[in-house]
Motif scaffolding. Structure first.
Motif, PDB file in Angstrom:
ATOM      1  N   GLY A  34       0.754  -1.250   0.000  1.00  0.00           N
ATOM      2  CA  GLY A  34       0.000   0.000   0.000  1.00  0.00           C
ATOM      3  C   GLY A  34       0.776   1.287   0.000  1.00  0.00           C
ATOM      4  N   ALA A  35       2.105   1.230   0.131  1.00  0.00           N
ATOM      5  CA  ALA A  35       2.882   2.478   0.178  1.00  0.00           C
ATOM      6  C   ALA A  35       2.993   3.119  -1.189  1.00  0.00           C
ATOM      7  CB  ALA A  35       4.276   2.201   0.725  1.00  0.00           C
ATOM      8  N   LEU A  36       3.124   4.431  -1.199  1.00  0.00           N
ATOM      9  CA  LEU A  36       3.543   5.149  -2.390  1.00  0.00           C
ATOM     10  C   LEU A  36       5.064   5.182  -2.306  1.00  0.00           C
ATOM     11  CD1 LEU A  36       2.219   8.531  -3.760  1.00  0.00           C
ATOM     12  CD2 LEU A  36       4.627   7.913  -3.815  1.00  0.00           C
ATOM     13  N   VAL A  37       5.725   4.496  -3.217  1.00  0.00           N
ATOM     14  CA  VAL A  37       7.178   4.385  -3.145  1.00  0.00           C
ATOM     15  C   VAL A  37       7.842   5.334  -4.141  1.00  0.00           C
ATOM     16  CG1 VAL A  37       7.184   2.030  -2.263  1.00  0.00           C
ATOM     17  CG2 VAL A  37       7.156   2.399  -4.735  1.00  0.00           C
ATOM     18  N   VAL A  38       8.834   6.061  -3.651  1.00  0.00           N
ATOM     19  CA  VAL A  38       9.647   6.930  -4.496  1.00  0.00           C
ATOM     20  C   VAL A  38      11.021   6.279  -4.597  1.00  0.00           C
ATOM     21  CG1 VAL A  38      10.595   9.227  -4.847  1.00  0.00           C
ATOM     22  CG2 VAL A  38       8.384   8.953  -3.694  1.00  0.00           C
ATOM     23  N   LEU A  39      11.353   5.820  -5.785  1.00  0.00           N
ATOM     24  CA  LEU A  39      12.615   5.146  -6.023  1.00  0.00           C
ATOM     25  C   LEU A  39      13.651   6.166  -6.475  1.00  0.00           C
ATOM     26  CD1 LEU A  39      10.213   3.087  -6.506  1.00  0.00           C
ATOM     27  CD2 LEU A  39      11.832   1.773  -7.875  1.00  0.00           C
ATOM     28  N   SER A  40      14.854   6.067  -5.943  1.00  0.00           N
ATOM     29  CA  SER A  40      15.918   6.980  -6.377  1.00  0.00           C
ATOM     30  C   SER A  40      17.162   6.200  -6.758  1.00  0.00           C
ATOM     31  CB  SER A  40      16.257   7.994  -5.276  1.00  0.00           C
ATOM     32  OG  SER A  40      17.049   7.414  -4.263  1.00  0.00           O
ATOM     33  N   ASP A  41      17.930   6.784  -7.690  1.00  0.00           N
ATOM     34  CA  ASP A  41      19.156   6.150  -8.181  1.00  0.00           C
ATOM     35  C   ASP A  41      19.797   7.129  -9.156  1.00  0.00           C
ATOM     36  OD1 ASP A  41      21.032   4.129  -9.439  1.00  0.00           O
ATOM     37  OD2 ASP A  41      19.833   2.766  -8.218  1.00  0.00           O
ATOM     38  N   ILE A  42      21.009   6.809  -9.616  1.00  0.00           N
ATOM     39  CA  ILE A  42      21.628   7.593 -10.689  1.00  0.00           C
ATOM     40  C   ILE A  42      21.335   6.976 -12.049  1.00  0.00           C
ATOM     41  CG2 ILE A  42      23.462   8.521  -9.225  1.00  0.00           C
ATOM     42  CD1 ILE A  42      25.332   6.413 -10.421  1.00  0.00           C
ATOM     43  N   ASN A  43      20.735   5.783 -12.048  1.00  0.00           N
ATOM     44  CA  ASN A  43      20.423   5.046 -13.274  1.00  0.00           C
ATOM     45  C   ASN A  43      18.998   5.364 -13.716  1.00  0.00           C
ATOM     46  OD1 ASN A  43      19.823   3.194 -15.284  1.00  0.00           O
ATOM     47  ND2 ASN A  43      20.560   1.412 -14.153  1.00  0.00           N
ATOM     48  N   GLU A  44      18.863   6.350 -14.591  1.00  0.00           N
ATOM     49  CA  GLU A  44      17.539   6.816 -15.015  1.00  0.00           C
ATOM     50  C   GLU A  44      16.758   5.730 -15.742  1.00  0.00           C
ATOM     51  OE1 GLU A  44      15.531  10.621 -17.395  1.00  0.00           O
ATOM     52  OE2 GLU A  44      17.715  10.373 -17.306  1.00  0.00           O
ATOM     53  N   GLU A  45      17.422   4.996 -16.621  1.00  0.00           N
ATOM     54  CA  GLU A  45      16.743   3.945 -17.378  1.00  0.00           C
ATOM     55  C   GLU A  45      16.237   2.841 -16.454  1.00  0.00           C
ATOM     56  OE1 GLU A  45      17.693   0.732 -20.979  1.00  0.00           O
ATOM     57  OE2 GLU A  45      19.099   2.357 -20.538  1.00  0.00           O
ATOM     58  N   GLY A  46      17.063   2.428 -15.525  1.00  0.00           N
ATOM     59  CA  GLY A  46      16.654   1.389 -14.579  1.00  0.00           C
ATOM     60  C   GLY A  46      15.495   1.832 -13.713  1.00  0.00           C
TER      61      GLY A  46
END
Length: 255
Positions: A34-46
């Motif tokens: 149920g969470a709204l997940v914000v994913l972060s990384d330096i890999n934009e495509e991934g």
């Protein structure tokens, strides 16, 4: 019936772009609940692939390009997330990197590289997100340590990696003490040998078999093994657990 539920919770997970990585599996498990997940990384495509995957499964997901070693970028992106979604309830500091370099061969540049991502990035994100969590009197922070930080390497992580992960654990304990009065918990998980893309590139099949012989449960860990534990620690059910380091290693290191 016991149930972990993240309805109306916003979670930020760093280092979440890798297809077979721990970060992406954490995002899947939190979104599934149920969470709204914000994913972060330096890999934009991934990141784009990961967000689409979660959305296709009915989850709520977004992404931000983030270099955890860049203080200004961290502050800006955290502020943008809070502006967009109103809060950050859960922070998972998963971004990390390792190198198998022997202590006599480590150069200062490589030492700084390992510490900047594993420790300084964790500090930057934690400090900035805490400002907003404190306003809400609620927060769950889970930091990724490593069995290497407890036993001093022994598989493929160098002394700089062991030192950085040990620092993450000590940092987490101090944060837990300071933030407990504000409804914020901070814990560390200490994975052992996990079958991620990082280990896959460093371990031969023969080496894996040798290592499995030292794991009492008889297998290499999965990203789900780690993600399930983190999901619990990030939940409201774990409100009385803070400052702890949870070993996830199949019994390979028991203390």
């Amino acid at each position: 019936m016991f149930k972990v539920n993240f309805d109306n919770r916003v979670a930020l997970i760093t280092g979440a772009a890798s297809e077979k990585g721990i970060g992406r599996e954490i995002a899947r498990q939190l979104a599934k609940r149920g969470a709204l997940v914000v994913l972060s990384d330096i890999n934009e495509e991934g990141l784009a692939v990961a967000v689409q995957e979660i959305q296709d499964l009915g989850g709520k997901a977004a992404s931000v390009i983030l270099n955890v070693t860049d203080r200004n970028q961290v502050n800006q992106q955290v502020a943008e997330i809070v502006k967009e979604y109103g809060k950050i309830d859960i922070l998972i500091n998963n971004a990390g990197v390792t190198r198998p370099t022997r202590v006599l061969d480590i150069e200062e540049k490589e030492w700084d590289f390992i510490f900047d991502i594993n420790m300084k990035g964790t500090f930057f994100l934690t400090q900035e997100v805490l400002r907003y969590m404190k306003e809400k009197n609620y927060g769950r922070i889970v930091n990724l340590g490593s069995v290497s930080g407890k036993r001093g390497g022994g598989i493929f992580g160098g002394s700089h990696y062991s030192a950085a992960k040990a620092a993450v654990t000590g940092f987490s304990k101090a944060v837990a003490r300071e933030m407990a009065p504000f409804g914020i918990t901070c814990n560390t998980v200490e994975p052992g040998l996990i079958g991620t893309e990082i280990t896959g590139g460093l371990l031969t099949e023969e080496k894996k078999e040798v290592l499995k012989n030292d794991i009492p449960v008889g297998r290499i860990g999965t990203v789900a093994d780690v993600a399930y534990t983190i999901a619990f620690l990030a939940s409201e059910n774990a409100s009385y657990i803070t400052g702890e380091e949870i070993d996830i290693n199949g019994g390979s290191h028991i203390d």
